[in-house]
Write an enzyme that holds these catalytic residues in place. Sequence first.
Site, PDB file in Angstrom:
ATOM      1  N   ILE A  48       1.540 -12.644  -6.022  1.00 21.36           N
ATOM      2  CA  ILE A  48       1.383 -12.156  -7.390  1.00 21.36           C
ATOM      3  C   ILE A  48       0.517 -13.141  -8.190  1.00 21.36           C
ATOM      4  CG2 ILE A  48       2.605 -11.478  -9.507  1.00 21.36           C
ATOM      5  CD1 ILE A  48       3.120  -9.652  -6.996  1.00 21.36           C
ATOM      6  N   SER A  62       0.826  -1.217   0.000  1.00 23.41           N
ATOM      7  CA  SER A  62       0.000   0.000   0.000  1.00 23.41           C
ATOM      8  C   SER A  62       0.851   1.255   0.000  1.00 23.41           C
ATOM      9  CB  SER A  62      -0.909   0.021   1.229  1.00 23.41           C
ATOM     10  OG  SER A  62      -1.629  -1.171   1.316  1.00 23.41           O
ATOM     11  N   GLU A  91      -5.673  -5.410  -5.097  1.00 29.43           N
ATOM     12  CA  GLU A  91      -5.743  -4.136  -5.853  1.00 29.43           C
ATOM     13  C   GLU A  91      -6.027  -2.959  -4.915  1.00 29.43           C
ATOM     14  OE1 GLU A  91      -7.366  -4.185  -9.700  1.00 29.43           O
ATOM     15  OE2 GLU A  91      -6.650  -6.225 -10.092  1.00 29.43           O
TER      16      GLU A  91
END
Length: 386
Positions: A158, A131, A363
């Site tokens: 990932i 973040s 995300e």
Amino acid sequence: MVDFSLTEEQENWKERARDFTTREIMPRKDLDTHGHFPRDLYQKAFDEGLVTAAIPKEYGGGGRSYFELILAAEELGYGDLGVATSTLLMKLSTASLLNFGTEDQKKRWLSPLTEKLSFASHAWTEPEGSSNLVGRPATTTARPVDGGFLINGIKSTISNANVASFFTVFARMNPGTEGLSCFIVSSTSPGVEVSNPYLKMGQRAADTGQIIFRDVFVPEKDMIGKPGQGIQIGMRAIRASRVGVAAMAVGVSKRARDLTKVYGHTHFASDGKPIIYQQDYRFQIAEMEAEIEMVRALTWRACWEVESGHEGMKLSSSAKWAGGEMAVRTTNRASEMLGASGYLASGLAEKLIRDAKVLQIYEGTGAIQKMLIADTACRLGSGLKP
Ligand SMILES: Cc1cc2nc3c(=O)[nH]c(=O)nc-3n(C[C@H](O)[C@H](O)[C@H](O)COP(=O)(O)OP(=O)(O)OC[C@H]3O[C@@H](n4cnc5c(N)ncnc54)[C@H](O)[C@@H]3O)c2cc1C
């Protein structure tokens, strides 16, 4: 008047994605298995044009608009969120190349993705956290050497890492917030080690891996954009992709709602009538329905903003945040509405809860979306005076 109707082409494409979901995804019993990547299913998704839909036609892809990808994301999300993630990740993992790459880079890296089933990854997150990667020193570094760069570091959690033929890697060349740069790294380069050390709560049909880089040489020609441009490249890619997460949230919420409808019609209340006629049950379905419509409308609007070149960050983060919240709320609600079967592994609701949870996390978490929304929402603007 705003026109929400779909063109014939969009209807056909949506129908194709729905048909694929019904025919190929929903009957599968193996999608909730740790460490199992259902390659045969992805091969079918590739043959159907779903995996490469985001790649422009000139490189052999489907050349689908972002709105069409959003339509597909809702349909695949209805079937299985893990399959939706791995299939549609191509949008995120190729965005940096498409937005900032050279023609030579696009030809060399994108075209092979369309020739046979293969994947790419967007490698931003690190074990120390993602973040605040913009503000703190990234541990993945790119040291300039003769003719290129040496990449060192670890990228964690990932998507599609174990099955990718290349990664878009964000690494720091210089100290400070200007230091992130973006590189294309082949998964077969010497010094690359990929593994799957994770046991995930849900979305098990999606691959998630860790990538270790040990003195991995990347030639100069495989830097995307300019040195220090990594933040801009990464933010633009993720801004678009977040709208896809919102569309997947609509899909899984519809699935949860449908489970409650079927249950309500086939189980009976004390008055002998199906539960679906009980006001509390109906109102809960009504709330789900209204929320689904709200988030879909926001998602389409955010998609329009992003696709038409507007700034779009506020709406894309709003849709991602609202979608994640809705998906978790709706799947949890469905579990209770299905009674005991909503809690049992033999029922679907508990899987939907587990699959949906990560929509609030990947995300960017809710806190990160709210920070981005607040950036514009808290401005006084021209009409307000302090
Ligand atoms: C299944 C899965 C797939 C993923 N796929 C990918 C991928 O393909 N590519 C990729 O790069 N990453 C991927 N990720 C990583 C994902 O994007 C991150 O996990 C997510 O963005 C959260 O970041 P973090 O885990 O680094 O947590 P951190 O950044 O450490 O955050 C931890 C907590 O602190 C809070 N926090 C952090 N900073 C602030 C702040 N400034 N103010 C307030 N609160 C704050 C966050 O909200 C969060 O609650 C994936 C993760 C999962 C679980």
